[in-house]
Write a protein that holds these residues in place. Sequence first.
Motif: not given
Length: 560
Positions: A218-227, A236-243, A246-254
Amino acid sequence: MIEEQRVDRDLVEKARSGDAESFGELVRRHRSLMLGWADRVVRNRTKAEDVVQDALLQTLKKIGSLDQPDKFVPWLRTLVRNQALMSIRGGSSKREVAFGDGWGDKENEAEREIGRRRSKDDVDDPQRAAIGRAAVVDVRKLLKRLSERERAVIEAHLIAGMPVQEVARMLDMTSGAVYTNVSRARKKLSEARYEDEIERYVSARRKAGKPTVRLVERARDCHRFAGAYNTMASMMLVTLATSGHRNVSLTDVMGATGHAFRIQVTADIGLSGPYAYDWKETMREGYRRLGYSVSLFGGAGALIEHPDDLIDALDDLFDSLEKGVPIVAWNVNNAEFGMIAGFDDDKRSWAVTDTSAADKKLAYSRLGRLREDTEWFAAVPGRRIDADRADLLSSLFAQTARHTRGVGREDGKLQSSYSLEGETAYRTWIRLLDRQSLRDPLGAAYNAAVLYEARKHATAYLRGMLESGYLSALCPSAVPAVTHAQRQYARVAACWEAVAKLFPLPYGADPTAPGPADRAARLLERACEAELAAADALEEAAGLISGNRNRAKRNFYKNK
């Protein structure tokens, strides 16, 4: 203390009798002390490592002559100090000279000369002969990692104790070439130490029946955030998603990390500015606000200086990957935050991923040491934790207000010794643009892109807090202040969007050209004004949230 001395005495007695394991245990017990002694003389951690490496060879050579085993530590301190002083006197600026043909003959000559010296020493000191027949085997294993040239130089200079000039004459080399080979050999021996420690660790894992291969798919999902320019937040978002979060967004982490509200630059608006902050504190607070604990290793400016620095982190790294949770790490491929997504004990390699590579192999021993002076940092997400929402939000708002005003200190500690933050960072931008002296087009473009991205997330973070009803449920009185802050950040984001269009990546308008420079400076004056107004509003909100929390606590205990 007495027990420590007794153990040392017993180990010395065994080492003098030829017990290589006892000698190795002495080294492990006192290596950190040796490093400290050397560092106090040479005042350089890297040079101190070289001194300790040389001193260990001298310890192996001379331990048989130690008459009083209970005086081992003072004897060792003197040996290290002398080696450190010799390294200072020896100098370091030496010219490398190429070697000609016939090297093997010269090596044989060196071996014969060293052998003659050792034979004489062994006659004079039978105890040294005993330790030489056993413990030297371990050093020989390390020396096999060297080329013939390097091995001959090391054995002559560091083990046999021959002066550099004498080694040069014997091997038909210049003194500069001797120093060059010593330097190369030290690097190889240092690398061998890391590899040997890794081998011991992997062997222990095998004996314990641990998994030998694991890849977090599932860590390969990080390519979705490559931008995302902010690689810490996206990883950090990818680690949370794999944990399972899943309802956390990049905005939440920022927002939770404070990245959405941060402005951090170097004096020349260089590429390193956006990373010039306290990584450990930012990630610790970010995970905490998102409801997770985290184990942190290294930090901004931290280097791995000894194999133990790496080995100490491995249990946590492997445990996390075995649970299916990847690790955030710095410089696994490029100078950015990436991710360790798997391991392979058979190949002794990590599977690493960042914005430019996926599932790339990185040797276990190279983690945190990919390049010279690579900073060492790894973050291992932990368990879910309960948190006081009001306290976390008020602390975030208060922290943002302090940062924006350029206070630069939290808990009495300077966040970065070379970066500028908040209003000071804005003034630096404006001054360089007004003087048409911002001479790094790529730095200007990258910093503008990072800040535009951040302020978009700041606007979205506060808007989401307001529209979801989260803030009104937590502290209704803070809603007007946060609403005002959200509007100000929208103004800031619009200004940075315009600046980013003036200086688009990879290269935009020349930041020293009068037209674009003046336009950008005026935009940033407006952005700075709006940012300071937002800071005032967030500080007010922080006080209201904190006060509301304290009143709620008092009422709770009053009614019990």
